[in-house]
Design an enzyme around this catalytic site. Structure first.
Site, PDB file in Angstrom:
ATOM      1  N   HIS A  15       0.808  -1.278  -0.008  1.00  0.00           N
ATOM      2  CA  HIS A  15       0.141   0.088  -0.013  1.00  0.00           C
ATOM      3  C   HIS A  15       0.883   1.111  -0.069  1.00  0.00           C
ATOM      4  O   HIS A  15       0.614   2.237   0.882  1.00  0.00           O
ATOM      5  CB  HIS A  15      -0.818  -0.084   1.273  1.00  0.00           C
ATOM      6  CG  HIS A  15      -2.045  -1.205   1.037  1.00  0.00           C
ATOM      7  ND1 HIS A  15      -3.133  -0.660   0.495  1.00  0.00           N
ATOM      8  CD2 HIS A  15      -2.276  -2.236   1.666  1.00  0.00           C
ATOM      9  CE1 HIS A  15      -4.090  -1.629   0.437  1.00  0.00           C
ATOM     10  NE2 HIS A  15      -3.522  -2.628   0.982  1.00  0.00           N
ATOM     11  N   HIS A 121      -6.445  -2.741  -5.193  1.00  0.00           N
ATOM     12  CA  HIS A 121      -6.246  -1.221  -5.171  1.00  0.00           C
ATOM     13  C   HIS A 121      -5.818  -0.830  -6.502  1.00  0.00           C
ATOM     14  O   HIS A 121      -5.836   0.275  -6.941  1.00  0.00           O
ATOM     15  CB  HIS A 121      -5.472  -0.937  -4.070  1.00  0.00           C
ATOM     16  CG  HIS A 121      -6.411  -0.799  -2.710  1.00  0.00           C
ATOM     17  ND1 HIS A 121      -6.631   0.563  -2.134  1.00  0.00           N
ATOM     18  CD2 HIS A 121      -6.565  -1.738  -1.848  1.00  0.00           C
ATOM     19  CE1 HIS A 121      -7.456   0.270  -1.059  1.00  0.00           C
ATOM     20  NE2 HIS A 121      -7.395  -0.883  -0.872  1.00  0.00           N
TER      21      HIS A 121
END
Length: 481
Positions: A15, A121
């Site tokens: 991330h 994502h």
């Protein structure tokens, strides 16, 4: 017998870019990703394997992309020879215009190969159906595989690697909508291609060690919003599960499918939830023949995180009519959690022993989360004002306190439906206890029924997907398409 042992470092959900504008936490994800790369070099692995969500955003900022590309160029390019031989067809595994694994490209010197699938994502989207990972792949910095072009015809071909007498078939499936993939499995629209027997084959599976990378919900969030483990083919030896953030690094045996599951978890906390409080690790995996062993390696750069729960009505001496005493109690509780965070951090530093000699670090600002049950007539506090007094001690001062009320669970399902129905008649002036039991879906349904309308402009599934693309992926033409 290192010439016959494949050594891999396993990680997932890095991330990079999460809260990158935050002055305190903005560099957390990138810093830990750099630590993971350095650990791969330190342990002299043959490759770093990532199970999705390298980036937090579908369209990473230039800052995030630059940081990752810089780290990969600095640490993954060099003259160190790669000992993994690719024996599968690269045009199938890496279907771009170069169609090759990066360390066999004559124009690039790669010292640390990275094999990665995409996550939810950083998945492919928009014009050209490209992902951020494709930019790194086309630049020769990573090997992006596991892409699918059709949800109703999912074909999974393994990357076949060899080192000495050990043969590894590395399967990967990039993130798809859980409901769609769940349906595809049920309708037998997922096909797994098995490799031919290895030259030294002595067993039914051809002496291949089969490993599968997946990035989906493992925990059920609805009837079809997850992928059950038994959907995965029983020919696998090891499944590396991405997307789930809680660290379950120790191999878990699935007796039905007869394979092991390893869930590395995220390398940075992206939510203030219970699962993120577990100590975060990556895994050093060694494969020889059909056997493997795994060593978990704790991450050192992860910010400490302590969470606790408290019920105000159960505390002696606290009364709803004295908010000052409640605030003083919560302040004391947070101070205790700060001490707990420091004790845990110091204990973890001592565990490293000689490894940390000469690299002493200051105690970083921890993440603190206190869930406060204010049932029984108590009032909430201004959480931002409360957090200001800890702004120099805590990394998340505005989110320290989370107030909630206990739900009433003593009603039958029929009574509960009747209670909700009556509650929906009038929202204005409604008691907060009733509001806790009402969802947005209930309000939308009632509104449409009152107006005699239905959601028939677009199919529900199509509208849901279009809105998701518009909001999460910033695809401005998603609804128009």
């Amino acid at each position: 017998e290192q010439e016959d042992t494949i050594r891999l470092l396993l990680a997932t959900d890095n991330h990079v870019g999460y809260l990158e504008r935050d002055p305190v936490r903005g560099d957390d994800a990138a810093r830990t990703f750099e630590e993971i790369i350095l650990m791969a070099k330190e342990h002299d692995v043959d490759a770093l394997v990532l199970s999705g969500d390298l980036f937090h955003e579908n369209k990473p900022s230039r800052k995030s992309m630059h940081r990752v590309a810089s780290l990969l160029r600095e640490h993954c390019l060099g003259d160190r020879p790669c000992s993994l031989e690719l024996v599968s067809d690269p045009s199938i595994n890496f279907p771009d215009q170069f169609s090759t694994v990066n360390y066999q490209d004559p124009n690039i010197n790669v010292s640390l190969p990275i094999f990665t699938i995409h996550g939810n994502h950083d998945d492919p989207t928009g014009e050209g159906d490209l992902a951020a990972m494709d930019l790194l792949s086309i630049s020769g910095l990573v090997n992006h595989f596991g892409r699918t072009t059709a949800v109703d015809d999912v074909r999974i071909s393994p990357v076949l690697l060899r080192k000495g007498s050990t043969y590894l078939s590395l399967y990967g499936l990039g993130a798809l909508r859980d409901e769609r993939l769940h349906r595809a499995f049920l309708q037998q629209q997922v096909r797994l291609f098995r490799p031919p027997p290895a030259p030294t084959a002595t067993t039914a599976n051809g002496d291949w060690f089969n490993m599968f990378l997946i990035h989906q919900n493992r925990v059920p969030h609805g009837p079809t919003s997850y992928i059950p483990e038994h959907f995965i083919d029983d020919s696998m030896d090891l499944v590396i599960w991405g997307h789930e953030h809680d660290c379950r690094i120790d191999p878990e045996w699935n007796p039905r499918q007869e394979f092991y599951v390893v869930q590395p978890g995220s390398s940075v906390a992206t939510s203030l939830s219970e699962g993120e409080t577990k100590r975060k690790h990556v895994a050093l995996l060694e494969i020889k023949g059909r056997s493997f062993r795994l060593k978990k390696l704790p991450l050192r750069t992860v910010r400490p995180f302590v969470m606790d729960n408290v019920c105000l009505s159960e505390q002696k001496g606290l009364r709803p009519t004295h908010p000052a005493s409640v605030e003083a109690f919560l302040k004391t509780k947070v101070q205790e959690m700060l001490l707990q965070a420091k004790d845990q951090w110091e204990e973890e530093e001592k565990e490293r022993g000689s490894e940390s000699e000469g690299t002493a670090r200051d105690f970083p600002k921890p993440l603190i989360r206190l869930k406060v049950d204010y049932s029984g007539g108590f009032s909430t506090l201004n959480t931002q004002r409360f957090g200001q007094q800890f702004s120099d001690q805590v990394a998340n001062p505005r989110e320290i306190l989370h107030f909630h009320r206990r739900r009433l669970n003593n009603l039958s399902s029929t009574e509960d439906k009747e209670r909700k129905g009556k509650s929906l008649i009038s929202i204005n002036g409604m008691d907060e206890d009733k509001l806790d039991d009402i969802g947005v879906v209930d309000l939308v349904k009632e509104y449409l029924q009152d107006q005699g309308q239905t959601l028939d402009i677009l199919p529900v599934a199509g509208m849901d997907e279009a809105v998701r693309q518009f909001t999460d992926k910033e695809e401005k033409d998603a609804i128009r398409r």
